[in-house]
Motif scaffolding. Structure first.
Motif, PDB file in Angstrom:
ATOM      1  N   ASN A  20       1.863  -1.680   0.539  1.00  0.00           N
ATOM      2  CA  ASN A  20       3.272  -2.278   0.867  1.00  0.00           C
ATOM      3  C   ASN A  20       3.505  -2.128   2.222  1.00  0.00           C
ATOM      4  O   ASN A  20       4.181  -3.192   2.831  1.00  0.00           O
ATOM      5  CB  ASN A  20       4.152  -1.332   0.099  1.00  0.00           C
ATOM      6  CG  ASN A  20       3.835  -1.508  -1.367  1.00  0.00           C
ATOM      7  OD1 ASN A  20       3.571  -2.437  -1.877  1.00  0.00           O
ATOM      8  ND2 ASN A  20       4.404  -0.370  -2.266  1.00  0.00           N
ATOM      9  N   TYR A  21       3.184  -1.081   2.928  1.00  0.00           N
ATOM     10  CA  TYR A  21       3.411  -1.043   4.375  1.00  0.00           C
ATOM     11  C   TYR A  21       2.883  -1.864   5.279  1.00  0.00           C
ATOM     12  O   TYR A  21       3.405  -2.351   6.112  1.00  0.00           O
ATOM     13  CB  TYR A  21       3.201   0.535   4.852  1.00  0.00           C
ATOM     14  CG  TYR A  21       3.301   0.774   6.247  1.00  0.00           C
ATOM     15  CD1 TYR A  21       4.465   1.045   7.018  1.00  0.00           C
ATOM     16  CD2 TYR A  21       1.956   1.081   7.031  1.00  0.00           C
ATOM     17  CE1 TYR A  21       4.672   1.044   8.442  1.00  0.00           C
ATOM     18  CE2 TYR A  21       2.098   1.253   8.383  1.00  0.00           C
ATOM     19  CZ  TYR A  21       3.519   1.383   8.913  1.00  0.00           C
ATOM     20  OH  TYR A  21       3.541   1.732  10.517  1.00  0.00           O
ATOM     21  N   LYS A  22       1.580  -2.100   4.852  1.00  0.00           N
ATOM     22  CA  LYS A  22       0.806  -2.999   5.806  1.00  0.00           C
ATOM     23  C   LYS A  22       0.796  -4.560   5.190  1.00  0.00           C
ATOM     24  O   LYS A  22       0.112  -5.393   5.872  1.00  0.00           O
ATOM     25  CB  LYS A  22      -0.601  -2.773   5.684  1.00  0.00           C
ATOM     26  CG  LYS A  22      -0.947  -1.371   6.199  1.00  0.00           C
ATOM     27  CD  LYS A  22      -1.161  -1.310   7.764  1.00  0.00           C
ATOM     28  CE  LYS A  22      -2.371  -2.201   8.395  1.00  0.00           C
ATOM     29  NZ  LYS A  22      -2.370  -1.815   9.730  1.00  0.00           N
ATOM     30  N   ASN A  23       1.821  -4.761   4.398  1.00  0.00           N
ATOM     31  CA  ASN A  23       2.073  -6.189   3.736  1.00  0.00           C
ATOM     32  C   ASN A  23       0.926  -6.740   3.502  1.00  0.00           C
ATOM     33  O   ASN A  23       0.826  -7.902   3.757  1.00  0.00           O
ATOM     34  CB  ASN A  23       2.872  -6.957   5.247  1.00  0.00           C
ATOM     35  CG  ASN A  23       4.118  -6.383   5.366  1.00  0.00           C
ATOM     36  OD1 ASN A  23       4.867  -6.064   4.727  1.00  0.00           O
ATOM     37  ND2 ASN A  23       4.242  -6.380   6.977  1.00  0.00           N
ATOM     38  N   VAL A  24       0.003  -6.077   2.800  1.00  0.00           N
ATOM     39  CA  VAL A  24      -1.173  -7.006   2.007  1.00  0.00           C
ATOM     40  C   VAL A  24      -0.640  -7.422   0.772  1.00  0.00           C
ATOM     41  O   VAL A  24      -0.056  -6.839  -0.087  1.00  0.00           O
ATOM     42  CB  VAL A  24      -2.107  -5.630   1.760  1.00  0.00           C
ATOM     43  CG1 VAL A  24      -3.120  -6.230   1.061  1.00  0.00           C
ATOM     44  CG2 VAL A  24      -2.555  -4.953   3.213  1.00  0.00           C
ATOM     45  N   SER A  25      -0.876  -8.548   0.647  1.00  0.00           N
ATOM     46  CA  SER A  25      -0.502  -9.531  -0.419  1.00  0.00           C
ATOM     47  C   SER A  25      -1.490  -8.967  -1.689  1.00  0.00           C
ATOM     48  O   SER A  25      -2.543  -9.073  -1.440  1.00  0.00           O
ATOM     49  CB  SER A  25      -0.879 -10.834  -0.269  1.00  0.00           C
ATOM     50  OG  SER A  25      -0.360 -11.701  -1.608  1.00  0.00           O
ATOM     51  N   HIS A  26      -0.643  -8.524  -2.715  1.00  0.00           N
ATOM     52  CA  HIS A  26      -1.594  -7.837  -3.974  1.00  0.00           C
ATOM     53  C   HIS A  26      -0.609  -7.933  -5.068  1.00  0.00           C
ATOM     54  O   HIS A  26       0.485  -8.039  -5.052  1.00  0.00           O
ATOM     55  CB  HIS A  26      -1.996  -6.425  -3.425  1.00  0.00           C
ATOM     56  CG  HIS A  26      -1.174  -5.559  -3.547  1.00  0.00           C
ATOM     57  ND1 HIS A  26      -0.155  -5.338  -2.413  1.00  0.00           N
ATOM     58  CD2 HIS A  26      -0.864  -4.495  -4.472  1.00  0.00           C
ATOM     59  CE1 HIS A  26       0.709  -4.330  -2.813  1.00  0.00           C
ATOM     60  NE2 HIS A  26       0.421  -3.997  -4.083  1.00  0.00           N
ATOM     61  N   GLU A  27      -1.406  -7.662  -6.347  1.00  0.00           N
ATOM     62  CA  GLU A  27      -0.720  -7.767  -7.780  1.00  0.00           C
ATOM     63  C   GLU A  27      -0.906  -6.359  -8.241  1.00  0.00           C
ATOM     64  O   GLU A  27      -1.983  -5.772  -8.148  1.00  0.00           O
ATOM     65  CB  GLU A  27      -1.383  -8.693  -8.749  1.00  0.00           C
ATOM     66  CG  GLU A  27      -0.733  -8.737  -9.960  1.00  0.00           C
ATOM     67  CD  GLU A  27      -1.528  -9.566 -11.074  1.00  0.00           C
ATOM     68  OE1 GLU A  27      -1.373  -9.291 -12.088  1.00  0.00           O
ATOM     69  OE2 GLU A  27      -2.468 -10.330 -10.775  1.00  0.00           O
ATOM     70  N   LYS A  28       0.238  -5.577  -8.593  1.00  0.00           N
ATOM     71  CA  LYS A  28       0.042  -4.411  -8.967  1.00  0.00           C
ATOM     72  C   LYS A  28      -0.213  -4.390 -10.470  1.00  0.00           C
ATOM     73  O   LYS A  28       0.685  -5.087 -11.299  1.00  0.00           O
ATOM     74  CB  LYS A  28       1.490  -3.554  -8.801  1.00  0.00           C
ATOM     75  CG  LYS A  28       1.688  -3.685  -7.428  1.00  0.00           C
ATOM     76  CD  LYS A  28       3.088  -2.794  -7.088  1.00  0.00           C
ATOM     77  CE  LYS A  28       3.915  -2.999  -5.808  1.00  0.00           C
ATOM     78  NZ  LYS A  28       3.078  -2.439  -4.692  1.00  0.00           N
ATOM     79  N   VAL A  29      -1.131  -3.852 -11.091  1.00  0.00           N
ATOM     80  CA  VAL A  29      -1.392  -3.908 -12.533  1.00  0.00           C
ATOM     81  C   VAL A  29      -1.537  -2.433 -13.047  1.00  0.00           C
ATOM     82  O   VAL A  29      -2.453  -1.554 -12.617  1.00  0.00           O
ATOM     83  CB  VAL A  29      -2.856  -4.456 -12.626  1.00  0.00           C
ATOM     84  CG1 VAL A  29      -3.204  -4.411 -14.254  1.00  0.00           C
ATOM     85  CG2 VAL A  29      -3.004  -5.797 -12.139  1.00  0.00           C
ATOM     86  N   TYR A  30      -0.404  -1.987 -13.830  1.00  0.00           N
ATOM     87  CA  TYR A  30      -0.109  -0.635 -14.354  1.00  0.00           C
ATOM     88  C   TYR A  30      -1.094  -0.573 -15.501  1.00  0.00           C
ATOM     89  O   TYR A  30      -0.518  -1.418 -16.574  1.00  0.00           O
ATOM     90  CB  TYR A  30       1.068  -0.253 -14.260  1.00  0.00           C
ATOM     91  CG  TYR A  30       1.918  -0.169 -13.015  1.00  0.00           C
ATOM     92  CD1 TYR A  30       1.562   0.953 -12.230  1.00  0.00           C
ATOM     93  CD2 TYR A  30       2.793  -1.245 -12.645  1.00  0.00           C
ATOM     94  CE1 TYR A  30       2.245   0.851 -11.178  1.00  0.00           C
ATOM     95  CE2 TYR A  30       3.210  -1.095 -11.251  1.00  0.00           C
ATOM     96  CZ  TYR A  30       3.144   0.148 -10.504  1.00  0.00           C
ATOM     97  OH  TYR A  30       3.820   0.370  -9.367  1.00  0.00           O
ATOM     98  N   LEU A  31      -1.972   0.187 -15.726  1.00  0.00           N
ATOM     99  CA  LEU A  31      -2.866   0.229 -17.060  1.00  0.00           C
ATOM    100  C   LEU A  31      -1.930   1.421 -17.727  1.00  0.00           C
ATOM    101  O   LEU A  31      -1.537   2.202 -17.393  1.00  0.00           O
ATOM    102  CB  LEU A  31      -4.241   0.623 -16.629  1.00  0.00           C
ATOM    103  CG  LEU A  31      -5.089  -0.057 -15.711  1.00  0.00           C
ATOM    104  CD1 LEU A  31      -6.331   0.539 -15.279  1.00  0.00           C
ATOM    105  CD2 LEU A  31      -5.194  -1.498 -16.516  1.00  0.00           C
ATOM    106  N   LEU A  32      -2.175   1.073 -18.951  1.00  0.00           N
ATOM    107  CA  LEU A  32      -1.880   2.320 -19.905  1.00  0.00           C
ATOM    108  C   LEU A  32      -2.529   3.511 -19.764  1.00  0.00           C
ATOM    109  O   LEU A  32      -4.099   3.169 -19.500  1.00  0.00           O
ATOM    110  CB  LEU A  32      -2.028   1.816 -21.291  1.00  0.00           C
ATOM    111  CG  LEU A  32      -0.738   0.659 -21.856  1.00  0.00           C
ATOM    112  CD1 LEU A  32      -1.232   0.154 -23.352  1.00  0.00           C
ATOM    113  CD2 LEU A  32       0.492   1.475 -21.943  1.00  0.00           C
ATOM    114  N   ASN A  33      -2.298   4.349 -19.855  1.00  0.00           N
ATOM    115  CA  ASN A  33      -2.920   5.768 -19.382  1.00  0.00           C
ATOM    116  C   ASN A  33      -4.195   6.005 -20.449  1.00  0.00           C
ATOM    117  O   ASN A  33      -5.242   6.352 -20.086  1.00  0.00           O
ATOM    118  CB  ASN A  33      -2.147   6.960 -19.422  1.00  0.00           C
ATOM    119  CG  ASN A  33      -2.732   8.147 -18.916  1.00  0.00           C
ATOM    120  OD1 ASN A  33      -3.142   8.952 -19.593  1.00  0.00           O
ATOM    121  ND2 ASN A  33      -2.752   8.252 -17.621  1.00  0.00           N
TER     122      ASN A  33
END
Length: 213
Positions: A20-33
């Protein structure tokens, strides 16, 4: 680029902060635990965070991912070297059992994406109860004594630097403080609160004070 992670995981938060800080374009994928299969499909191990590049290649180990994101990101967004981390690390080590007893039971109760199903909650609870050697219900009941111990740590924290640039000290320290923000009754020094709010803004990260239990 995809960053596979859990919202609560300090190792994941390190990577997410830097992306986020470095402005890296990415998709956050939250896996089920309890989603072991996705991890094994990617890296043949139940480990997060995992960084998957557009060509399908993957990287694990949070600090390696942090270094790669730092390299790929906005060059004008500097991350300075760590300076006081060992001092902070020792303070937290002194109360590590108490921080686990306080945070683990609350982690499944505050609406995080990795616990969207009961099976994910049960999976986490079984593993973490074994780590703290007590049922979550007992841990909640015994919160007061552990809150007192962790408040002792918070009172000892030195003044935390508030800068317009991120430091590796912040990348390592903030995730630990952020998770403690889910515990009602902890007393953060005013300067520590200002630091946490500043780093949360700088890295587009969420604090848990509004969900504290």
């Amino acid at each position: 680029m995809k960053l596979f992670q859990y919202h609560h995981c300090p190792y994941c938060v390190r990577a997410d902060m830097v992306a986020n800080y470095k402005n890296v374009s990415h998709e956050k994928v939250y896996l089920l635990n309890d989603d072991e299969q996705s991890c094994y499909d990617l890296i043949d191990a139940k480990v997060v965070p995992i960084l998957q590049f557009d060509d399908g290649s993957v990287m694990k180990e949070s600090l390696d991912i942090v270094l790669k994101l730092n390299e790929l990101g906005d060059k004008s967004k500097v991350i300075t070297a760590k300076n006081k981390w060992h001092e902070y690390e020792q303070l937290f080590a002194d109360v590590k059992p108490s921080t686990r007893i306080l945070t683990y039971p609350r982690t499944i109760l505050i609406g995080l994406p990795e616990f969207a199903t009961q099976s994910a909650k049960d999976y986490f609870q079984a593993k973490k109860e074994a780590m703290i050697d007590m049922p979550f219900e007992q841990a909640i009941i015994e919160s007061a004594q552990h809150i007192e111990l962790v408040n002792g740590l918070l009172a000892k924290l030195p003044e935390l630097a508030i800068n317009e640039t991120l430091a590796m000290d912040d990348v390592l320290l903030f995730p630990m403080l952020r998770n403690l923000s889910m515990v009602k009754g902890l007393r953060f020094q005013q300067q520590t609160l200002l630091y946490m709010q500043h780093i949360a803004t700088l890295t587009q990260s969420e604090l848990y004070f509004s969900k504290a239990l």
